[in-house]
Design a protein around this motif. Structure first.
Motif, short mmCIF file in Angstrom:
data_model
loop_
_atom_site.label_atom_id
_atom_site.label_comp_id
_atom_site.label_asym_id
_atom_site.label_seq_id
_atom_site.Cartn_x
_atom_site.Cartn_y
_atom_site.Cartn_z
N GLY A 1 35.38 28.64 14.39
CA GLY A 1 34.09 29.00 14.94
C GLY A 1 33.80 30.47 14.67
N MET A 2 32.66 30.70 14.04
CA MET A 2 32.27 32.08 13.75
C MET A 2 30.90 32.33 14.36
N GLY A 3 30.79 33.40 15.12
CA GLY A 3 29.52 33.73 15.74
C GLY A 3 28.51 34.16 14.66
N PHE A 4 27.46 33.35 14.52
CA PHE A 4 26.48 33.59 13.46
C PHE A 4 25.77 34.93 13.64
N GLU A 5 25.36 35.22 14.88
CA GLU A 5 24.62 36.46 15.12
C GLU A 5 25.49 37.69 14.86
N ARG A 6 26.79 37.56 15.18
CA ARG A 6 27.70 38.68 14.92
C ARG A 6 27.88 38.87 13.41
N LEU A 7 27.98 37.75 12.70
CA LEU A 7 28.13 37.85 11.24
C LEU A 7 26.89 38.51 10.64
N PHE B 1 45.19 31.41 22.31
CA PHE B 1 45.41 29.99 22.53
C PHE B 1 44.09 29.43 23.01
N TRP B 2 43.43 28.64 22.17
CA TRP B 2 42.06 28.25 22.49
C TRP B 2 42.00 26.92 23.23
N GLU B 3 41.21 26.92 24.32
CA GLU B 3 41.02 25.67 25.05
C GLU B 3 39.54 25.49 25.37
N ILE C 1 34.95 38.11 15.13
CA ILE C 1 33.84 37.34 14.57
C ILE C 1 34.19 35.88 14.30
N TRP C 2 35.46 35.60 14.03
CA TRP C 2 35.77 34.23 13.62
C TRP C 2 37.08 33.83 14.27
N ASN C 3 37.10 32.63 14.76
CA ASN C 3 38.32 32.13 15.38
C ASN C 3 38.74 30.85 14.67
N LEU C 4 39.96 30.85 14.16
CA LEU C 4 40.47 29.66 13.49
C LEU C 4 41.44 29.00 14.46
N ASN D 1 31.92 31.30 30.29
CA ASN D 1 30.68 31.75 30.90
C ASN D 1 30.50 33.24 30.59
N ASP D 2 29.54 33.54 29.72
CA ASP D 2 29.32 34.93 29.31
C ASP D 2 28.08 35.53 29.94
N LEU D 3 27.45 34.79 30.87
CA LEU D 3 26.15 35.19 31.39
C LEU D 3 26.09 36.64 31.86
N LEU E 1 26.12 27.04 24.11
CA LEU E 1 25.63 27.72 25.31
C LEU E 1 26.82 28.02 26.22
N ARG E 2 26.98 29.29 26.58
CA ARG E 2 28.12 29.65 27.42
C ARG E 2 27.64 30.28 28.73
N VAL E 3 27.28 29.42 29.66
CA VAL E 3 26.74 29.92 30.92
C VAL E 3 27.33 29.24 32.12
N THR F 1 26.11 44.06 23.50
CA THR F 1 25.22 43.81 22.37
C THR F 1 25.71 42.68 21.48
N TYR F 2 26.75 41.96 21.94
CA TYR F 2 27.31 40.91 21.07
C TYR F 2 27.70 39.62 21.77
N HIS F 3 27.37 39.47 23.07
CA HIS F 3 27.52 38.16 23.71
C HIS F 3 26.14 37.62 24.04
N HIS F 4 25.94 36.36 23.72
CA HIS F 4 24.68 35.70 24.05
C HIS F 4 24.95 34.54 24.98
N THR F 5 23.89 34.08 25.64
CA THR F 5 24.05 32.81 26.35
C THR F 5 24.06 31.72 25.29
N MET F 6 22.96 31.60 24.55
CA MET F 6 22.95 30.64 23.45
C MET F 6 23.24 31.35 22.14
N PHE F 7 24.13 30.80 21.36
CA PHE F 7 24.37 31.37 20.03
C PHE F 7 24.71 30.25 19.07
N GLU F 8 24.70 30.59 17.78
CA GLU F 8 25.04 29.59 16.78
C GLU F 8 26.48 29.81 16.35
N MET F 9 27.22 28.74 16.29
CA MET F 9 28.60 28.87 15.85
C MET F 9 28.76 28.17 14.50
N LEU F 10 29.12 28.97 13.48
CA LEU F 10 29.37 28.40 12.17
C LEU F 10 30.79 27.86 12.18
P1 ATP Z 1 34.89 36.99 22.80
O1 ATP Z 1 36.29 37.35 23.17
O2 ATP Z 1 34.19 37.97 21.96
O3 ATP Z 1 34.09 36.56 24.01
P2 ATP Z 1 35.72 34.32 22.35
O4 ATP Z 1 37.18 34.46 22.25
O5 ATP Z 1 35.16 33.86 23.62
O6 ATP Z 1 35.01 35.68 21.91
P3 ATP Z 1 35.64 31.93 20.71
O7 ATP Z 1 35.64 31.06 21.88
O8 ATP Z 1 36.86 31.99 19.90
O9 ATP Z 1 35.21 33.41 21.14
O10 ATP Z 1 34.40 31.55 19.81
C1 ATP Z 1 34.37 31.68 18.39
C2 ATP Z 1 33.40 32.74 17.91
O11 ATP Z 1 32.13 32.57 18.50
C3 ATP Z 1 33.81 34.12 18.28
O12 ATP Z 1 34.67 34.64 17.31
C4 ATP Z 1 32.49 34.89 18.28
O13 ATP Z 1 32.16 35.31 16.98
C5 ATP Z 1 31.51 33.85 18.69
N1 ATP Z 1 31.16 33.98 20.11
C6 ATP Z 1 31.90 33.65 21.18
N2 ATP Z 1 31.24 33.85 22.33
C7 ATP Z 1 30.02 34.30 21.97
C8 ATP Z 1 28.86 34.66 22.69
N3 ATP Z 1 28.80 34.57 24.02
N4 ATP Z 1 27.78 35.08 21.99
C9 ATP Z 1 27.82 35.17 20.64
N5 ATP Z 1 28.88 34.83 19.91
C10 ATP Z 1 29.98 34.40 20.55
#
Ligand code: ATP
Ligand code: MG
Length: 877
Positions: free
Chosen positions: A238-244, A167-169, A211-214, A74-76, A67-69, A83-92
């Motif tokens: 982490g890979m966004g399931f809905e995007r995949l 650089f992921w934090e 779609i995927w962040n390593l 915070n993607d709210l 959940l990113r709110v 069409t590709y950010h959700h509040t709740m999403f599944e991360m593979l």
């Molecule tokens: P973006 O720049 O698109 O917001 P992010 O850099 O915030 O992505 P990460 O934190 O690396 O994304 O998260 C790993 C993966 O989770 C992303 O590659 C994406 O596929 C998915 N993801 C991230 N934020 C969301 C969201 N709000 N809704 C759906 N999927 C998401």
């Protein structure tokens, strides 16, 4: 490929690479002050990365509810608009804990996308970290070299990114590292030939997305902002399931996949607004479909909407959805709750918690919607009134303070206020609004604990050993400490190698007590948990933290707490036996003083049921049943033993099972050895906390005795007062009866008195030009009696004026009234007259043209006031 199959495909792929598949951790986080919700797959493994907890498996894969709110992620504001950010999403995600690193992570990601799923490499791009001199982190040449081997023609395919993207934090502090992202270009061949995808990566293009962040976890970000190298290297992907799903199903939007379409069709059916017709209503469709998931999953995780912290975030998301329905689709009735069945159908397979909690999810959403719609109505009326006031003064700027009040007190969203203002040709004083908002933010920030220092590590150690199940004191060493600041006060957090102090969790409050060395004694005011750490809170910094200490808990408080905790289990069991197995724990608080238990149940618990529950619990107490503990049981096994599951267990957790006869619960808390010690159990209150959730408070042992004794003492006093020792109930009933008849007698006497006074007035009445004037000052007449008299005198067809004053217990009241025909004929106004004379009785008043009253402190002025008022009436003739 259907979404549910795709999820399986991912997990199977990594299973074939020797990964252990684990379930999602809860989305709502309970034991971490720095994070309210899981915002990435790695959160549940944070302690492993930091070395606070060993990894059970070195390779793991899962699908995590995120959940990113709030907070750093915070993607709210994006949600629904894109069409590709959700509040709740599944991360593979796939994970390596000190095992494989960049090579395998990159190769397997590539293999899965291109070989398993057959995504064309011409659509794919990879990014690597360009390096950052200030942070002393070099360019990620290693990752580059592996990507180079993946692409058949790597030219223009591997891009460098800055700290912002590569650089992921997780948050302000914690594990972090350089990352490599995979982006996909979904545009048509023609579009791709016109502008190459590499120009659009990380540029916010809706069809060229990550779609995927390593993430290669190598560092820990410390509180002072610096990076510290971690002892071992980990992989966190982490890979966004809905995007995949969108990519694999060949769609252009996450909302066009089978993850969202069933819900969207249902919204279309309810609103009569089809999806895909109009951008404005499409946004509303997306917002509602998205927010529904967030709310439903939060409730399933045990987080109900409420007025603070996580609960408030959920409430606001729900309100956002309601508002989109209200303003964009014109839906003025609760409707989101009607979407729950479709959601459960789509996602309940992989997430059984949705299915098992369906009823309460529906109920809670319905009640929340209903009450917010009322608020919306109230807010709208308030805005209308204010707009009218503005119109009268000719101004066009709406007060920011009022907008803030609407937002803060009524939950009325400011963008809705702005919209309404715009429709009325007005604008909002934005600065004033922002100012108010900032004041509020500052207020709530200073309420939260601020971590102001890093841990000072005195000795490397494993997780603290909790010895408090058997001991109330122990010899300990401080292994680390830090300073924190709470509301401007400095406190210290101490961690020991071993401790008898129970840290607040599972509703049981933390132990208090002290630690003592040869030269000092330090009071411990509370004990809390932060992830895996047991933190002892104190206001004093140890002068020598390396000294050996004796840790001693407040044994008396602990004993009372244990009694309440065991009683909570017994009551839970009794509630399920008596009310039914739909009863599930929704919250619990166990302190030395009392216990509080929230549970799902849709009706009031009747007094008879309360009585039954009390009896059952007290019977178990009297049977003196001995405690049986099973330590260190895997979650699944515990459930098989019939333990009632709580929220918050996650993979790898080994749990403790507490059994008292037929009551079996997963519980880490402290309990009595046998139920007899509880002594007595007494329920002191029952009520509602939220839709479908009831709360019972109860006391045990000496507190229960005190409660009962206090009641008995009151009863004794009452029986003394009513002098009816034999039967108090009959005695009180008699008093009530007597009181009623006395009341009736008084009313009759007052009526008679009023009649007499009226007579007095009638005798003195004057008649001038067809108008009858009743006037005079009456003694011992209350304002109510005045009104009564006036009311009776007005029951006539003749034009009548009544000007009377009354004095009662040193206070003055004044009344002016006219029959309607007189008001119409002479256009007199009782309010005007009252206002012009009320100063004579040292008071003020008001009313309507046909009847006005005033109250004052100067009964001596009544004669003058009445005379002046009569003169004014006469002047109208
Ligand atoms: P973006 O720049 O698109 O917001 P992010 O850099 O915030 O992505 P990460 O934190 O690396 O994304 O998260 C790993 C993966 O989770 C992303 O590659 C994406 O596929 C998915 N993801 C991230 N934020 C969301 C969201 N709000 N809704 C759906 N999927 C998401
Ligand atoms: Mg993001």
């Amino acid at each position: 490929m259907k979404s549910n199959e795709l999820r399986e495909e991912f997990l199977l792929f990594f299973k074939s690479k020797q990964h252990t598949i684990v379930p999602s951790a809860p989305m709502v986080i309970k034991n971490d002050p720095t994070l309210m919700f899981t915002n990435a797959g790695m959160n549940q493994f944070k302690d492993i990365f930091l070395g606070n907890k060993p990894a059970e498996y070195k390779r793991v894969a899962d699908s995590q509810k995120c959940l990113r709110v709030s907070g750093k992620h915070n993607d709210l504001e994006e949600v629904g608009l894109d069409t590709y950010h959700h509040t709740m999403f599944e991360m593979l995600g796939n994970w390596s804990f000190g095992d494989y690193f960049k090579k395998e992570a990159i190769e397997w990601a590539w293999e899965f996308l291109t070989k398993r799923l057959g995504i064309g490499e011409e659509r794919l791009y990879a990014t690597i970290f360009e390096g950052n001199a200030d942070e002393n982190v070099p360019r990620d040449d290693e990752a580059y070299s592996y990507w180079e081997k993946c692409f058949s023609n790597p030219k223009g395919k591997i891009l460098e990114g800055s700290k912002k993207d590569n650089f992921w934090e997780m948050g302000e502090t914690g594990p972090c590292g350089p990352c490599s992202e995979i982006h996909v270009d979904l545009r048509s061949e023609k579009e791709r030939s016109e502008i190459p995808g590499e120009k659009l990566v990380n540029k916010g293009h809706p069809q060229v997305i990550e779609i995927w962040n390593l993430v290669f976890i190598q560092y820990n970000r410390k509180a002072n902002g610096s990076l510290e190298l971690l002892p071992s290297h980990h992989v966190d992907t982490g890979m966004g399931f809905e995007r995949l799903c969108m990519v694999v199903q060949g769609k252009k939007s996450n909302y066009d996949t089978d993850v969202f379409q069933p819900v969207i069709s249902e919204i279309a059916a309810i609103s009569g607004k089809p999806y895909g017709d109009n951008e404005k209503t499409d946004i509303a469709h997306r917002v509602i479909a998205d927010h529904l998931r967030t709310i439903a999953f939060s409730i399933a995780d045990g987080q109900l909407p409420s007025n603070n912290r996580a609960g408030y975030v959920i409430r606001r998301i729900l309100r956002r959805a309601v508002r989109y329905g209200y303003t964009t689709m014109g839906i003025t009735e609760p409707f989101i709750y009607r979407l729950v069945p479709v959601l459960v159908q789509t996602m309940g397979g992989h997430y059984p918690e949705l299915l098992s909690q369906k009823e309460i999810i529906t109920k809670v959403i319905f009640e929340e919607e209903q009450s917010f719609l009322k608020t919306l109505g109230k807010g709208l009326r308030m805005i209308e009134k204010k707009i009218e006031e503005l119109r009268e003064t000719g101004e066009t700027i709406f007060s920011g303070k009022v907008a803030f009040e609407l937002y803060d007190t009524y939950g009325f969203p400011v963008d809705l206020t702005q919209l309404i203002l715009r429709e009325n040709g007005l604008s909002l004083n934005n600065e004033e609004f922002t100012e108010e908002l900032n004041i509020q933010k500052a207020r709530s920030r200073s309420d939260a604990a601020k971590i102001s220092g890093d841990w000072i590590v005195l000795r490397e150690s494993e997780a603290t050993v909790f010895t408090g199940y058997d001991k109330t004191e122990d010899d300990i060493q401080i292994v680390r400490y830090r300073m924190v600041n709470v509301k401007g006060r400095n406190l210290y957090h101490l961690v020991f190698d071993r401790t008898p102090f129970y840290a607040e969790s599972g509703g049981q409050t933390g132990d208090k007590g002290y630690i003592e060395s040869d030269n000092e004694k330090i009071e411990i005011t509370d004990t809390v948990k932060e992830n895996n750490l047991i933190i002892h809170i104190t206001t004093n910094q140890p002068s020598d933290a390396t000294a050996p200490f004796r840790a001693v808990i407040d044994e008396k408080a602990r004993q009372l707490t244990a009694r309440n905790h065991t009683a909570t289990h017994l009551m839970h069991y009794a509630l399920r036996s008596i009310l039914g197995t739909h009863v599930e724990q929704k919250g619990s608080l166990v302190s030395p003083e009392k216990l509080r238990f929230d549970f799902s149940h849709f009706n009031r618990v009747t007094p008879e049921e309360i009585n039954q529950v009390e009896q059952m619990v007290n019977n178990i107490i009297m049977s003196n049943i001995t405690r049986v503990v099973h330590e260190d049981v895997p979650v699944d096994e515990a459930k098989k033993m019939g333990a009632m599951a709580l929220f918050g267990e996650k993979y790898g957790d080994r749990v403790r099972v507490i059994r008292f006869g037929s009551s079996v619960e997963l519980c880490g808390g402290t309990h009595v050895d046998s139920t007899g010690t509880i002594g007595l159990f007494k329920i002191i209150s029952e009520g509602a906390v939220a839709a479908g959730v009831r709360r019972i408070e109860a006391v045990t042992s000496e507190n229960a005795l005190r409660f009962v004794n206090e009641k008995l003492i009151s009863l004794n006093e009452i029986s003394g007062m009513i002098k009816s020792a034999g039967n108090i109930v009959a005695g009180v009933a008699r008093l009530v009866e007597e009181n009623k008849s006395l009341q009736q007698t008084i009313e009759k006497m007052q009526e008679a008195a009023a009649l007499a006074k009226r007579k007095e007035l009638t005798e003195k009445a004057e008649k001038i030009n067809g108008l009858t004037i009743y006037s005079g000052v009456l003694e011992d007449v209350t304002p109510d009696m005045l009104k009564n008299i006036a009311h009776q005198l007005r029951q006539t067809h003749e034009e009548t004026a009544i000007v009377i004053g009354g004095s009662f217990e040193g206070k003055a009241s004044l009344l002016v009234a006219f029959t309607d025909n007189f008001v119409a004929d002479k256009s007199v106004n009782a309010t005007d007259i009252i206002k012009s004379v009320s100063s004579l009785i040292n008071g003020g008043g008001g009313g309507q043209p046909f009847l006005a009253t005033a109250g004052g402190k100067k009964p001596e002025g009544l004669y003058d006031a009445v005379k002046k008022a009569v003169d004014e009436v006469k002047s109208k003739l």
